[in-house]
Design an enzyme around this catalytic site. Structure first.
Site, PDB file in Angstrom:
ATOM      1  N   GLN A 141    -115.550 -24.003  -4.516  1.00 22.47           N
ATOM      2  CA  GLN A 141    -115.237 -25.387  -4.728  1.00 22.47           C
ATOM      3  C   GLN A 141    -116.415 -26.442  -4.312  1.00 22.47           C
ATOM      4  O   GLN A 141    -116.246 -27.549  -4.328  1.00 22.47           O
ATOM      5  CB  GLN A 141    -113.961 -25.687  -4.048  1.00 22.47           C
ATOM      6  CG  GLN A 141    -112.856 -25.129  -4.488  1.00 22.47           C
ATOM      7  CD  GLN A 141    -111.535 -25.072  -3.840  1.00 22.47           C
ATOM      8  OE1 GLN A 141    -111.417 -26.222  -2.884  1.00 22.47           O
ATOM      9  NE2 GLN A 141    -110.406 -24.790  -4.174  1.00 22.47           N
ATOM     10  N   HIS A 145    -111.755 -26.255   0.064  1.00 25.43           N
ATOM     11  CA  HIS A 145    -111.158 -27.469   0.716  1.00 25.43           C
ATOM     12  C   HIS A 145    -112.183 -28.310   1.591  1.00 25.43           C
ATOM     13  O   HIS A 145    -111.911 -28.366   2.586  1.00 25.43           O
ATOM     14  CB  HIS A 145    -109.987 -26.826   1.684  1.00 25.43           C
ATOM     15  CG  HIS A 145    -108.765 -26.306   0.838  1.00 25.43           C
ATOM     16  ND1 HIS A 145    -107.753 -25.992   1.727  1.00 25.43           N
ATOM     17  CD2 HIS A 145    -108.756 -25.929  -0.353  1.00 25.43           C
ATOM     18  CE1 HIS A 145    -106.821 -25.476   0.720  1.00 25.43           C
ATOM     19  NE2 HIS A 145    -107.415 -25.431  -0.404  1.00 25.43           N
ATOM     20  N   GLU A 157     -99.781 -34.560  -2.637  1.00 25.12           N
ATOM     21  CA  GLU A 157     -99.377 -35.922  -2.150  1.00 25.12           C
ATOM     22  C   GLU A 157    -100.181 -36.941  -2.443  1.00 25.12           C
ATOM     23  O   GLU A 157    -101.471 -37.082  -2.595  1.00 25.12           O
ATOM     24  CB  GLU A 157     -99.370 -35.958  -0.599  1.00 25.12           C
ATOM     25  CG  GLU A 157     -98.264 -34.641   0.040  1.00 25.12           C
ATOM     26  CD  GLU A 157     -98.232 -34.879   1.290  1.00 25.12           C
ATOM     27  OE1 GLU A 157     -99.031 -35.765   2.084  1.00 25.12           O
ATOM     28  OE2 GLU A 157     -97.422 -34.260   1.913  1.00 25.12           O
ATOM     29  N   TYR A 214    -100.462 -37.194   8.877  1.00 22.17           N
ATOM     30  CA  TYR A 214    -100.146 -37.053   7.634  1.00 22.17           C
ATOM     31  C   TYR A 214     -99.335 -35.594   7.492  1.00 22.17           C
ATOM     32  O   TYR A 214     -98.866 -35.309   6.355  1.00 22.17           O
ATOM     33  CB  TYR A 214    -100.791 -37.477   6.380  1.00 22.17           C
ATOM     34  CG  TYR A 214    -101.293 -38.923   6.463  1.00 22.17           C
ATOM     35  CD1 TYR A 214    -100.455 -39.628   5.686  1.00 22.17           C
ATOM     36  CD2 TYR A 214    -102.008 -39.445   7.242  1.00 22.17           C
ATOM     37  CE1 TYR A 214    -100.274 -41.056   5.504  1.00 22.17           C
ATOM     38  CE2 TYR A 214    -102.299 -40.853   7.356  1.00 22.17           C
ATOM     39  CZ  TYR A 214    -101.451 -41.620   6.705  1.00 22.17           C
ATOM     40  OH  TYR A 214    -101.365 -43.028   6.606  1.00 22.17           O
ATOM     41  N   TYR A 223     -98.625 -19.981  -1.850  1.00 18.72           N
ATOM     42  CA  TYR A 223     -98.843 -19.618  -3.105  1.00 18.72           C
ATOM     43  C   TYR A 223     -98.069 -18.267  -3.601  1.00 18.72           C
ATOM     44  O   TYR A 223     -97.802 -18.156  -4.779  1.00 18.72           O
ATOM     45  CB  TYR A 223    -100.354 -19.197  -3.490  1.00 18.72           C
ATOM     46  CG  TYR A 223    -101.318 -20.532  -3.585  1.00 18.72           C
ATOM     47  CD1 TYR A 223    -100.896 -21.521  -4.549  1.00 18.72           C
ATOM     48  CD2 TYR A 223    -102.255 -20.654  -2.706  1.00 18.72           C
ATOM     49  CE1 TYR A 223    -101.735 -22.588  -4.598  1.00 18.72           C
ATOM     50  CE2 TYR A 223    -102.868 -21.843  -2.913  1.00 18.72           C
ATOM     51  CZ  TYR A 223    -102.683 -22.643  -3.929  1.00 18.72           C
ATOM     52  OH  TYR A 223    -103.345 -23.756  -3.890  1.00 18.72           O
TER      53      TYR A 223
END
Ligand code: HEC
Length: 482
Positions: free
Chosen positions: A194, A260, A354, A364, A375
């Site tokens: 990513q 991430h 979210e 949070y 998953y």
């Protein structure tokens, strides 16, 4: 109890039976939009939460986008709940807890819940170009760049040129005539997984100082291992060259994972720079501990130094740039015009994406509370709320994989003014979060099948730009008199 003895085996079955490539909308078990009698709905919901939620997710995440093994015919579901999974008729029998009537109601409850995913079956809907009528605007979609790979971040120069990144490591200027010019002087990136060259943002006084900010995945070698992390660099834009490009923030610790990274950038009206760093895949160690930068939203000054009023500056062992914590992988950060508030959105695991308004020093909740499950279908927490942890302003089950967002502040789309537009990587559309008095009061799916959305931005003159990947395009939205 029988279930306890065989739970492990069931998990193994679950894990081997289905692996999901990626996550996946809104609470379904909460609302009875089903036509079921309210009493039956409530009874089934209570039963579901008491008996099934532990394994199948509080919001039925394991069912909503599941590859069904036996199918969803009422008889089949009835059998699976009453007698057991077909290959093993004892371990999954709930006949001692639910009578036949309750099982029939449970079957109806599950069928209503899983119908949600059909909302995302966009086959047959027209592609992205041309004129599209939506609830509150009629819109012309123009393609302004094509043959791109993974355009990740976008921002606008005062002269109207668009700056955008390609995740592979390039920064481009796109002129109004559609000419694409590469900008040199960007940092070297680790374009794997990513990672790569990610977001781009201008200093609020760019006119005077020329500063351009970039987020990217930075690497370092440690013996045989290549480690990587999220870094923020800035350089001065002179013509098509960034000069004096230098890191102003490097997240710690580095990790061997390639996912991430978070990485969205946003300035607030006071000139503080906010950015997200994802949990780097280490949810147990990172997001709830203040001794590292991962799984956090940070706030720094324009030169990378730390504002004195950051929430944890006085706390020993805490990273002083942290503004909020308990985040998973926020790939959206947008400043709300008018209030100056920063809103994030983040990828949940399976279910549980979210949207949050970010408040100073708040937690949070990831991974202690979540509306998602693993998953592979197993649950890591059944807690949806906890004291001292923030509830999302909106969440999605199944996950839409939100990526890129902007508030609509201009006058070109009066019906959208004040709303938050969020891209969906997974379901290829734009989610309009309809805002009233600082709250999300409704949603609309816009531009179904537009492509895997990476970035959504509003230009200074009020057009909305959407970048999608694989194949990569940039689209511009203009209003049309309806
Ligand atoms: C101890 C964990 C556990 C509990 C509790 C549990 N299940 Fe399951 N369930 C499983 C596993 C594991 C499977 C098999 C998944 C697989 O093979 O992929 C399964 C399969 C199913 C299936 C079949 C899915 C298909 O693919 O055809 C249904 C329907 C189902 N469960 C409903 C329920 C309901 C309703 C409840 C509550 C009354 C419940 N389950 C409670 C673990 C559990």
């Amino acid at each position: 109890m029988r279930i306890h003895l065989t739970r492990h085996l069931l998990y193994v079955l679950l894990a081997s039976g289905l692996i999901y490539a990626c996550a996946n909308e809104t609470s379904l078990a909460d609302n009875n939009e089903s036509g079921m009698a309210d009493a039956e709905f409530t009874a089934s919901k209570t039963n579901y939460e008491a008996i099934c939620a532990n394994c199948h997710g509080a919001q039925m995440q394991a069912f909503v986008d599941r590859q069904w093994k036996y199918g969803t015919a009422p008889d089949t579901l009835f059998h699976v709940i009453k007698t057991g999974l077909f290959e093993d008729t004892t371990a999954h029998s709930f006949a001692d807890q639910l009578d036949d009537e309750a099982i029939h109601e449970m079957v109806a409850y599950i069928q209503k819940g899983i119908a949600k995913v059909e909302e995302y079956d966009f086959d047959g809907i027209e592609g992205p170009t041309g004129t599209v009528a939506t609830e509150a605007a009629t819109v012309l979609i123009d393609t302004i760049a094509r043959d791109l790979s993974v355009p990740w971040g976008m921002t606008f120069l005062p002269n109207g040129d668009l700056l955008f990144t390609e995740r592979g490591g390039q920064l481009y200027r796109l002129t109004p005539s559609g000419e694409k010019q590469e900008i040199s002087g960007v940092p070297e990136v680790l374009a794997r997984g990513q990672g790569g060259l990610l977001d781009v943002e201008l200093h609020p006084q760019f006119d005077e100082n020329g500063w351009v900010y970039l987020s990217y995945s930075k690497s370092k070698q440690e013996g045989e291992e290549t480690l990587s992390t999220t870094a923020i660099a800035r350089g001065k834009l002179v013509g098509n060259r960034l000069e004096g490009t230098k890191d102003i923030f490097v997240a710690l610790p580095y990790a061997t994972t390639r996912h991430h990274y978070g990485s969205r950038l946003a300035f607030d009206p006071e000139g503080y720079l906010y950015f997200s760093v994802g949990d780097r895949g280490n949810r147990d160690k990172n997001p709830q501990n203040l001794d590292n930068h991962c799984g956090k939203i940070h706030r720094i000054k324009d030169d990378g130094s730390i504002p004195e009023d950051n929430p944890f500056v006085a706390q020993e062992g805490a990273m002083p740039s942290i503004y909020s914590y308990g985040h998973r992988n926020p790939q959206g950060l947008a400043m709300q015009p008018g209030t100056g508030a920063i809103w994030d959105h983040e990828h949940g695991p399976r279910g549980g994406d979210e949207v949050n308004m970010i408040e100073k020093g708040k937690n949070y909740g990831w991974p202690v509370i979540s509306y998602g499950i693993n998953y592979n279908g197993t649950t890591f927490t059944t807690d949806l709320e906890k004291a001292d942890m923030e509830q999302p302003d909106l969440y999605w089950v199944p996950s839409i994989a939100p990526c890129g967002s902007t508030f609509v502040s201009g006058d070109l789309f009066p019906g959208w003014k004040g709303d938050l537009l969020v891209g969906s990587l997974r379901y290829h559309y734009i989610n309009r979060c309809i805002m009233e008095d600082g709250k999300i009061v409704g949603e609309e799916k816009l531009f179904k099948n537009i492509g895997r959305v990476r970035a959504v931005e509003e230009s200074p003159d009020g057009h909305i730009y959407i970048a999608v990947e694989g194949p990569g395009f940039i689209f511009r939205l203009s209003p049309v008199e309806s």
